[in-house]
Design a protein around this motif. Structure first.
Motif, PDB file in Angstrom:
ATOM      1  N   GLU A  31       0.818  -1.124  -0.034  1.00 24.81           N
ATOM      2  CA  GLU A  31       0.193   0.069   0.110  1.00 24.81           C
ATOM      3  C   GLU A  31       0.623   1.328  -0.170  1.00 24.81           C
ATOM      4  OE1 GLU A  31      -4.041  -1.626   2.274  1.00 24.81           O
ATOM      5  OE2 GLU A  31      -2.706  -0.237   3.278  1.00 24.81           O
ATOM      6  N   ALA A 119       4.033   3.261  -7.964  1.00 27.15           N
ATOM      7  CA  ALA A 119       3.075   2.463  -8.819  1.00 27.15           C
ATOM      8  C   ALA A 119       3.897   1.982 -10.135  1.00 27.15           C
ATOM      9  CB  ALA A 119       1.822   3.085  -9.195  1.00 27.15           C
ATOM     10  N   ARG A 130      -1.778  -0.973  -3.897  1.00 30.31           N
ATOM     11  CA  ARG A 130      -3.024   0.021  -3.514  1.00 30.31           C
ATOM     12  C   ARG A 130      -2.531   1.398  -3.308  1.00 30.31           C
ATOM     13  NH1 ARG A 130      -6.005  -0.793   0.880  1.00 30.31           N
ATOM     14  NH2 ARG A 130      -7.902  -0.191  -0.134  1.00 30.31           N
ATOM     15  N   THR A 131      -3.166   2.394  -3.711  1.00 27.43           N
ATOM     16  CA  THR A 131      -2.486   3.525  -3.572  1.00 27.43           C
ATOM     17  C   THR A 131      -3.823   4.564  -3.084  1.00 27.43           C
ATOM     18  OG1 THR A 131      -1.221   3.415  -5.419  1.00 27.43           O
ATOM     19  CG2 THR A 131      -1.831   5.789  -4.773  1.00 27.43           C
ATOM     20  N   TRP A 132      -3.530   5.414  -1.958  1.00 28.23           N
ATOM     21  CA  TRP A 132      -4.272   6.299  -1.523  1.00 28.23           C
ATOM     22  C   TRP A 132      -3.685   7.708  -1.587  1.00 28.23           C
ATOM     23  CZ3 TRP A 132      -3.833   9.921   2.649  1.00 28.23           C
ATOM     24  CH2 TRP A 132      -4.937  10.556   2.949  1.00 28.23           C
ATOM     25  N   THR A 158      -4.166   6.911 -10.689  1.00 28.98           N
ATOM     26  CA  THR A 158      -2.622   6.654 -10.687  1.00 28.98           C
ATOM     27  C   THR A 158      -2.186   5.522 -11.022  1.00 28.98           C
ATOM     28  OG1 THR A 158      -2.475   8.142  -8.659  1.00 28.98           O
ATOM     29  CG2 THR A 158      -0.553   6.618  -8.956  1.00 28.98           C
ATOM     30  N   THR A 159      -2.971   4.266 -10.760  1.00 27.18           N
ATOM     31  CA  THR A 159      -2.697   2.976 -11.202  1.00 27.18           C
ATOM     32  C   THR A 159      -2.769   2.868 -12.596  1.00 27.18           C
ATOM     33  OG1 THR A 159      -3.341   2.062  -9.152  1.00 27.18           O
ATOM     34  CG2 THR A 159      -3.012   0.598 -11.051  1.00 27.18           C
ATOM     35  N   ASP A 176      -7.978   4.217  -7.634  1.00 29.41           N
ATOM     36  CA  ASP A 176      -7.414   4.396  -6.482  1.00 29.41           C
ATOM     37  C   ASP A 176      -8.285   5.453  -5.823  1.00 29.41           C
ATOM     38  OD1 ASP A 176      -4.917   2.906  -7.141  1.00 29.41           O
ATOM     39  OD2 ASP A 176      -4.877   4.610  -8.803  1.00 29.41           O
TER      40      ASP A 176
END
Length: 323
Positions: A31, A119, A130-132, A158-159, A176
């Motif tokens: 993450e 990423a 997983r991106t926040w 982003t992904t 995301d």
């Protein structure tokens, strides 16, 4: 990566190399959570006419050599390769412009934020992430095109950006998570988003770190930094909390570095701060810290040396402090 100076080079190398060290296990669940994140690709700029000369390792001339193929970029997961692919932007992804009318010199190309770098690395290694992301939006945003896009429209992609910039990645992009609340009010949203994982990497890129002083908007003090670090590591086997900061007050820098080391010290037993001139990037580590500190120092210093060699510069000036 908007501003073409040595601070951007340092923070980008640190974020990428920390990710490389911690994500070396193919099966790792990863993450990435970043505040003050900016959109994935933002317009590059210089603030003053003196910056190209003062920042010979990272200026418009270096970007031109990357774009023109003068600089050999090496492996497809190296920082030069990732940066070149972002600058070239073959898919034509949105590059969100710098929105402040302050006389800065602007360029037509854009560079990656920290979340996109992580990423891109994960995708090219065949891993998922997983991106926040967390940044201000609408007319509060430093990077925007009226009425759109801005961080609120592009950070959730982003992904998708990483997939578009990485051919034959074999990973299906998802949507995301994004939060537009100001930091540190955004920390509860980050905590709610996180799940159990092997590796979590957090990155803060504020205007400045003020330690014990009262923070203004866009700044981070020790209290907010410690609160973020506490929430960042929940349900993660290994955590790295990274923060960029800078100060032109040379005599005051040791106190800033000491404050960084002391923040959330009972939860993060090891930390390292990389320094180059006015610029500092600190890393707080929780988990199997000893081995990772050594690997991170080796990886960052190696990447710095490689970059310097590629542009025919000495690799002097980079230092680090461990606690």
């Amino acid at each position: 990566m908007p501003r073409l100076n040595h601070g951007t080079l340092l923070e980008n190398l640190v974020v990428l190399e920390v990710a490389r060290v911690l994500m070396r296990h193919p099966e790792a669940t990863v993450e990435v959570a970043s505040s003050f994140s900016m959109p994935p690709l933002t317009q590059c700029w210089h603030k003053t006419p003196h910056e190209p000369g003062n920042n010979p390792r990272f200026n418009k001339g270096v970007m031109a050599n990357l774009l023109n193929g003068v600089i050999a970029v090496g492996a497809r997961t190296s920082y030069p390769a990732l940066l070149r692919d972002c600058l070239t932007n073959v898919p034509g992804l949105p590059v969100v412009p710098y929105a402040l009318a302050d006389g800065s010199e602007l360029y037509e190309y854009g560079g990656p934020n920290g979340a996109l770098l992580a990423a891109l690395l994960a995708m090219r290694q065949g891993q998922s992430v997983r991106t926040w992301s967390n940044d201000l939006s609408d007319n509060q945003s430093r990077y925007r095109r009226i009425p759109m896009p801005d961080a609120s429209t592009e950070c959730p992609r982003t992904t998708e950006y990483a997939a578009a910039l990485s051919t034959n990645c074999g990973v299906i992009p998802g949507i995301d998570s994004f939060c537009s609340e100001a930091f540190p009010d955004s920390v509860p949203a980050m905590a709610s988003w996180s799940r159990r994982c092997m590796v979590r990497i957090g990155f803060l890129d504020p205007d400045s770190y003020v330690a014990a002083r009262v923070p203004r908007p866009g700044q981070v003090d020790s209290s907010a930094h410690s609160h973020w670090l506490t929430k960042l590591h929940q349900d993660a086997e290994l955590t790295a909390g990274i923060m960029f900061f800078a100060s032109q007050d040379g005599p005051g820098r040791p106190a800033l570095i000491a404050a960084f080391h002391d923040d959330a010290r009972t939860e993060y037993h090891r930390s390292v701060v990389f320094c180059y001139g006015n610029y500092m990037v600190g890393i707080k580590l929780r988990g199997d810290e000893t081995d990772h500190v050594d690997r991170i120092i080796e990886s960052v210093s190696g990447a710095w040396g490689t970059w310097s060699s590629m542009i025919n510069r000495d690799s002097d000036g980079l230092s680090w402090q461990i606690k």
